[in-house]
Design an enzyme around this catalytic site. Structure first.
Site, short mmCIF file in Angstrom:
data_model
loop_
_atom_site.label_atom_id
_atom_site.label_comp_id
_atom_site.label_asym_id
_atom_site.label_seq_id
_atom_site.Cartn_x
_atom_site.Cartn_y
_atom_site.Cartn_z
N ASP A 107 65.15 67.12 54.02
CA ASP A 107 64.93 65.57 53.98
C ASP A 107 63.27 65.33 53.71
OD1 ASP A 107 65.68 65.57 57.17
OD2 ASP A 107 63.77 65.91 56.50
N HIS A 122 65.58 75.86 53.55
CA HIS A 122 66.79 75.90 52.85
C HIS A 122 66.30 74.75 51.86
CE1 HIS A 122 69.26 76.52 56.62
NE2 HIS A 122 68.80 77.49 56.21
N1 APR Z 1 67.80 65.69 69.32
C1 APR Z 1 68.20 67.12 69.29
N2 APR Z 1 69.17 67.60 68.98
C2 APR Z 1 69.90 66.90 68.58
C3 APR Z 1 70.00 65.70 68.36
C4 APR Z 1 68.88 64.98 68.86
N3 APR Z 1 68.54 63.56 68.89
N4 APR Z 1 71.11 65.08 67.95
C5 APR Z 1 71.91 66.03 67.72
N5 APR Z 1 71.47 67.14 68.04
C6 APR Z 1 71.90 68.69 67.89
C7 APR Z 1 73.13 68.87 68.05
O1 APR Z 1 73.69 69.20 69.47
C8 APR Z 1 73.33 70.11 67.13
O2 APR Z 1 73.33 71.32 68.21
O3 APR Z 1 71.46 69.08 66.63
C9 APR Z 1 72.29 70.20 66.22
C10 APR Z 1 72.82 70.02 64.78
O4 APR Z 1 73.68 70.96 64.34
P1 APR Z 1 73.93 71.16 62.77
O5 APR Z 1 74.54 69.72 62.43
O6 APR Z 1 75.00 72.39 62.77
O7 APR Z 1 72.48 71.26 61.89
P2 APR Z 1 71.86 72.53 61.70
O8 APR Z 1 71.73 73.35 62.67
O9 APR Z 1 70.37 72.06 61.23
O10 APR Z 1 72.45 73.23 60.34
C11 APR Z 1 71.90 74.39 59.98
O11 APR Z 1 73.75 74.27 58.23
O12 APR Z 1 75.14 73.20 56.78
C12 APR Z 1 73.93 74.06 56.76
O13 APR Z 1 72.13 74.09 55.37
C13 APR Z 1 72.47 73.19 56.28
O14 APR Z 1 70.42 73.43 57.04
C14 APR Z 1 71.67 73.32 57.73
C15 APR Z 1 72.35 74.29 58.28
#
Ligand code: APR
Length: 249
Positions: A107, A122
């Site tokens: 983003d 990514h």
């Molecule tokens: N502060 C900290 N952590 C948070 C918050 C917050 N305010 N809100 C949510 N989270 C945590 C959630 O508990 C979860 O463990 O952020 C995490 C988000 O996890 P995902 O949705 O799986 O995202 P991410 O880990 O970045 O995904 C990795 O997957 O889909 C692909 O390429 C995409 O880069 C992405 C990769």
């Protein structure tokens, strides 16, 4: 509610003195800017199949469908602003002699917050990449008039400049991230579910190399057992507290 940074405090003087800090961020860091995460309630993959929207095969089969999904995400990104967590990372760069920010986020909010050079593992959703000649250009400020968009140089299809499932990460970025993780004194894993490889292995690499590993996430993830400390609250609360404690303005 104030955050108890006690587990991290013993390392503050090392970090100020030039021992390297490295951090890996995920979608949870941008959640407080109004951008959906991927997994969990309200996540992008809830009710959508990643195979149909975020693979090279899906794009080959139906580029318009894939572009509609990315244009919809781009509109959210265009409207989003960095939050306290993004700003805290940028502030920390001002006080820590050696800091590396590694992100899975596409983003661009770390850059918008002032972070100098986050490693984008990514890619970035606000860039277009030609599937033919590979030319990368900044996305236009508004959605494409017609889909799928084509390269002005070679007329091949343009795609978002992101890494899709089944694709390899940009070699340079991955190597830089690995080196930063293995060379870090303190490694923070912030707002990621730690389930998507190879990014999910960075915390393990850091811990194995002797780094003090900390997880910042309201929920426990597979990296938690390796962590020396965990902060089960939001990224903005903890990162702001760390930046304040280290005297970052
Ligand atoms: N502060 C900290 N952590 C948070 C918050 C917050 N305010 N809100 C949510 N989270 C945590 C959630 O508990 C979860 O463990 O952020 C995490 C988000 O996890 P995902 O949705 O799986 O995202 P991410 O880990 O970045 O995904 C990795 O997957 O889909 C692909 O390429 C995409 O880069 C992405 C990769």
């Amino acid at each position: 509610m104030s955050v108890d940074l006690a587990p991290l405090v013993p390392y503050f003087s090392d970090l100020r003195g030039g021992r390297p800090l490295a951090a890996l961020t995920g979608a949870g860091v941008s959640a407080e800017s109004g951008l959906p995460t991927f997994r969990g309630a309200g996540g992008l993959w809830e009710g959508r199949r990643a195979e149909d929207l975020a693979t090279a095969e899906a794009f080959a089969n139906d580029p318009v469908k894939v572009w509609r999904f990315y244009e919809w995400r781009r509109e959210k990104v265009r409207a989003a602003r960095p939050n306290e967590a993004h700003l805290a990372f940028a502030r920390l760069e001002g006080v820590l002699p050696r800091m590396t920010l590694i992100t899975q986020n596409v983003d661009g909010l770390h850059q918008a917050a002032g972070s100098r050079r986050p490693i984008e593992l990514h890619g970035n959703i606000m860039r277009d990449r030609c599937r033919g000649c590979g030319t990368v250009t900044a996305a236009a400020p508004a959605p494409f008039a017609t889909l799928p968009p084509r390269c002005p140089l070679c007329s091949e299809l343009l795609r978002p400049d992101v890494v899709w499932f089944g694709e390899v990460l940009p070699a340079g970025s991955w190597h830089e991230a690995e080196t930063a993780a293995e060379g870090s004194a303190v490694f923070l894993v912030v707002g990621t579910s730690s389930v998507v490889a190879p990014a999910s292995s960075l915390g393990l690499l850091a811990a194995r190399a002797g780094a003090h590993l900390f997880e910042i996430n309201p929920e426990a993830t597979p990296i938690a057992p390796l962590a020396e400390g965990v902060f089960r609250t939001s990224a903005s609360e903890v990162m702001s507290a760390i930046a304040n404690a280290l005297g970052a303005r």
